[in-house]
Scaffold this motif. Sequence first.
Motif, PDB file in Angstrom:
ATOM      1  N   PRO A   1       0.834  -1.211   0.000  1.00 20.52           N
ATOM      2  CA  PRO A   1       0.000   0.000   0.000  1.00 20.52           C
ATOM      3  C   PRO A   1       0.868   1.260   0.000  1.00 20.52           C
ATOM      4  O   PRO A   1       2.049   1.216   0.339  1.00 20.52           O
ATOM      5  CB  PRO A   1      -0.762  -0.116   1.318  1.00 20.52           C
ATOM      6  CG  PRO A   1       0.200  -0.837   2.211  1.00 20.52           C
ATOM      7  CD  PRO A   1       0.893  -1.834   1.303  1.00 20.52           C
ATOM      8  N   SER A   2       0.251   2.374  -0.359  1.00 16.44           N
ATOM      9  CA  SER A   2       0.907   3.664  -0.172  1.00 16.44           C
ATOM     10  C   SER A   2       0.811   4.011   1.308  1.00 16.44           C
ATOM     11  O   SER A   2      -0.002   3.431   2.044  1.00 16.44           O
ATOM     12  CB  SER A   2       0.217   4.741  -1.001  1.00 16.44           C
ATOM     13  OG  SER A   2      -1.086   4.994  -0.481  1.00 16.44           O
ATOM     14  N   ILE A   3       1.623   4.952   1.730  1.00 17.54           N
ATOM     15  CA  ILE A   3       1.561   5.392   3.124  1.00 17.54           C
ATOM     16  C   ILE A   3       0.163   5.923   3.442  1.00 17.54           C
ATOM     17  O   ILE A   3      -0.401   5.630   4.489  1.00 17.54           O
ATOM     18  CB  ILE A   3       2.650   6.438   3.420  1.00 17.54           C
ATOM     19  CG1 ILE A   3       4.033   5.768   3.388  1.00 17.54           C
ATOM     20  CG2 ILE A   3       2.420   7.110   4.777  1.00 17.54           C
ATOM     21  CD1 ILE A   3       5.201   6.710   3.567  1.00 17.54           C
ATOM     22  N   THR A   4      -0.422   6.672   2.520  1.00 17.98           N
ATOM     23  CA  THR A   4      -1.756   7.230   2.735  1.00 17.98           C
ATOM     24  C   THR A   4      -2.805   6.134   2.883  1.00 17.98           C
ATOM     25  O   THR A   4      -3.606   6.158   3.822  1.00 17.98           O
ATOM     26  CB  THR A   4      -2.141   8.177   1.582  1.00 17.98           C
ATOM     27  OG1 THR A   4      -1.207   9.253   1.552  1.00 17.98           O
ATOM     28  CG2 THR A   4      -3.540   8.734   1.762  1.00 17.98           C
TER      29      THR A   4
ATOM     30  N   LEU B   1       1.954   7.231  11.436  1.00 20.35           N
ATOM     31  CA  LEU B   1       2.363   6.060  10.675  1.00 20.35           C
ATOM     32  C   LEU B   1       3.783   6.232  10.144  1.00 20.35           C
ATOM     33  O   LEU B   1       4.591   5.304  10.213  1.00 20.35           O
ATOM     34  CB  LEU B   1       1.393   5.815   9.512  1.00 20.35           C
ATOM     35  CG  LEU B   1       1.765   4.652   8.601  1.00 20.35           C
ATOM     36  CD1 LEU B   1       1.808   3.334   9.361  1.00 20.35           C
ATOM     37  CD2 LEU B   1       0.801   4.570   7.432  1.00 20.35           C
ATOM     38  N   GLY B   2       4.098   7.405   9.661  1.00 20.74           N
ATOM     39  CA  GLY B   2       5.438   7.669   9.129  1.00 20.74           C
ATOM     40  C   GLY B   2       6.519   7.447  10.171  1.00 20.74           C
ATOM     41  O   GLY B   2       7.562   6.849   9.877  1.00 20.74           O
TER      42      GLY B   2
ATOM     43  N   GLY C   1       6.955   6.651  -5.470  1.00 20.27           N
ATOM     44  CA  GLY C   1       6.025   7.709  -5.090  1.00 20.27           C
ATOM     45  C   GLY C   1       6.563   9.085  -5.371  1.00 20.27           C
ATOM     46  O   GLY C   1       7.768   9.327  -5.314  1.00 20.27           O
ATOM     47  N   GLU C   2       5.649   9.983  -5.708  1.00 24.96           N
ATOM     48  CA  GLU C   2       6.017  11.366  -6.006  1.00 24.96           C
ATOM     49  C   GLU C   2       6.410  12.134  -4.753  1.00 24.96           C
ATOM     50  O   GLU C   2       7.196  13.066  -4.803  1.00 24.96           O
ATOM     51  CB  GLU C   2       4.847  12.067  -6.694  1.00 24.96           C
ATOM     52  CG  GLU C   2       4.452  11.420  -8.014  1.00 24.96           C
ATOM     53  CD  GLU C   2       3.089  11.871  -8.480  1.00 24.96           C
ATOM     54  OE1 GLU C   2       2.561  12.872  -7.956  1.00 24.96           O
ATOM     55  OE2 GLU C   2       2.543  11.211  -9.375  1.00 24.96           O
ATOM     56  N   ASP C   3       5.800  11.771  -3.635  1.00 20.03           N
ATOM     57  CA  ASP C   3       6.136  12.397  -2.359  1.00 20.03           C
ATOM     58  C   ASP C   3       5.961  11.367  -1.253  1.00 20.03           C
ATOM     59  O   ASP C   3       5.628  10.220  -1.516  1.00 20.03           O
ATOM     60  CB  ASP C   3       5.296  13.665  -2.114  1.00 20.03           C
ATOM     61  CG  ASP C   3       3.800  13.383  -2.057  1.00 20.03           C
ATOM     62  OD1 ASP C   3       3.404  12.265  -1.647  1.00 20.03           O
ATOM     63  OD2 ASP C   3       3.025  14.267  -2.426  1.00 20.03           O
ATOM     64  N   GLN C   4       6.172  11.783  -0.014  1.00 19.38           N
ATOM     65  CA  GLN C   4       6.114  10.867   1.131  1.00 19.38           C
ATOM     66  C   GLN C   4       4.781  10.124   1.215  1.00 19.38           C
ATOM     67  O   GLN C   4       4.740   8.962   1.561  1.00 19.38           O
ATOM     68  CB  GLN C   4       6.343  11.637   2.438  1.00 19.38           C
ATOM     69  CG  GLN C   4       7.762  12.068   2.664  1.00 19.38           C
ATOM     70  CD  GLN C   4       8.657  10.899   2.992  1.00 19.38           C
ATOM     71  OE1 GLN C   4       8.981  10.075   2.142  1.00 19.38           O
ATOM     72  NE2 GLN C   4       9.060  10.798   4.229  1.00 19.38           N
TER      73      GLN C   4
ATOM     74  N   ARG D   1       4.527   7.087  -1.305  1.00 18.18           N
ATOM     75  CA  ARG D   1       5.533   6.029  -1.276  1.00 18.18           C
ATOM     76  C   ARG D   1       4.864   4.696  -0.954  1.00 18.18           C
ATOM     77  O   ARG D   1       3.925   4.631  -0.171  1.00 18.18           O
ATOM     78  CB  ARG D   1       6.613   6.348  -0.250  1.00 18.18           C
ATOM     79  CG  ARG D   1       7.423   7.579  -0.673  1.00 18.18           C
ATOM     80  CD  ARG D   1       8.493   7.907   0.299  1.00 18.18           C
ATOM     81  NE  ARG D   1       9.602   6.977   0.095  1.00 18.18           N
ATOM     82  CZ  ARG D   1      10.608   6.848   0.933  1.00 18.18           C
ATOM     83  NH1 ARG D   1      10.665   7.568   2.019  1.00 18.18           N
ATOM     84  NH2 ARG D   1      11.573   5.997   0.682  1.00 18.18           N
ATOM     85  N   LEU D   2       5.360   3.630  -1.561  1.00 17.58           N
ATOM     86  CA  LEU D   2       4.817   2.296  -1.330  1.00 17.58           C
ATOM     87  C   LEU D   2       5.580   1.617  -0.208  1.00 17.58           C
ATOM     88  O   LEU D   2       6.796   1.777  -0.078  1.00 17.58           O
ATOM     89  CB  LEU D   2       4.908   1.463  -2.607  1.00 17.58           C
ATOM     90  CG  LEU D   2       4.144   2.013  -3.808  1.00 17.58           C
ATOM     91  CD1 LEU D   2       4.331   1.095  -5.003  1.00 17.58           C
ATOM     92  CD2 LEU D   2       2.671   2.207  -3.495  1.00 17.58           C
ATOM     93  N   VAL D   3       4.858   0.846   0.580  1.00 18.63           N
ATOM     94  CA  VAL D   3       5.434   0.170   1.741  1.00 18.63           C
ATOM     95  C   VAL D   3       5.334  -1.331   1.517  1.00 18.63           C
ATOM     96  O   VAL D   3       4.279  -1.838   1.133  1.00 18.63           O
ATOM     97  CB  VAL D   3       4.671   0.536   3.033  1.00 18.63           C
ATOM     98  CG1 VAL D   3       5.366  -0.062   4.249  1.00 18.63           C
ATOM     99  CG2 VAL D   3       4.509   2.035   3.176  1.00 18.63           C
TER     100      VAL D   3
END
Length: 137
Positions: free
Chosen positions: A48-51, A64-65, A82-85, A88-90
């Motif tokens: 997943p992305s961070i979001t 979460l970060g 990812g374009e920004d934080q 980003r994929l985890v």
Amino acid sequence: MLPTQCLCTKLRRATRNVTRLYDDALEGVGVNVAQYSLLKNLTRLDQPSITSLAEALGLDRSTLGRNLKVLEGKGLVHLEGGEDQRNRLVSLTPAGRACLDEALQAWEQVQVRLGQRIGLEKRAELMALLDDLEHIG
């Protein structure tokens, strides 16, 4: 502890006590229950992305970060792209998968002990009540 009729205080006390049981059980693996939960949910969400991970866990992105940075420092997760934080994929690393496999047994033992302590009927009632409380507001 002082007696109280405050629901919030009682829930916070209960949460601290239960969290301590899980943390103590997972200590030998090198993670706490919050980290275990994060790793476990990563396996369910497939990079997943961070979001999206924050939304799935009910956490804000900054919390979460911070948790992800700790796990990344331990070599248990990998952040990429990812374009920004936020985008980003985890993913779990092989060490993260091994840690999760090792932690599962300790987690299951606490689940069983708590279930035995409160009994099947109360456990079912508690789960239903917690489901209700999870969706208040």
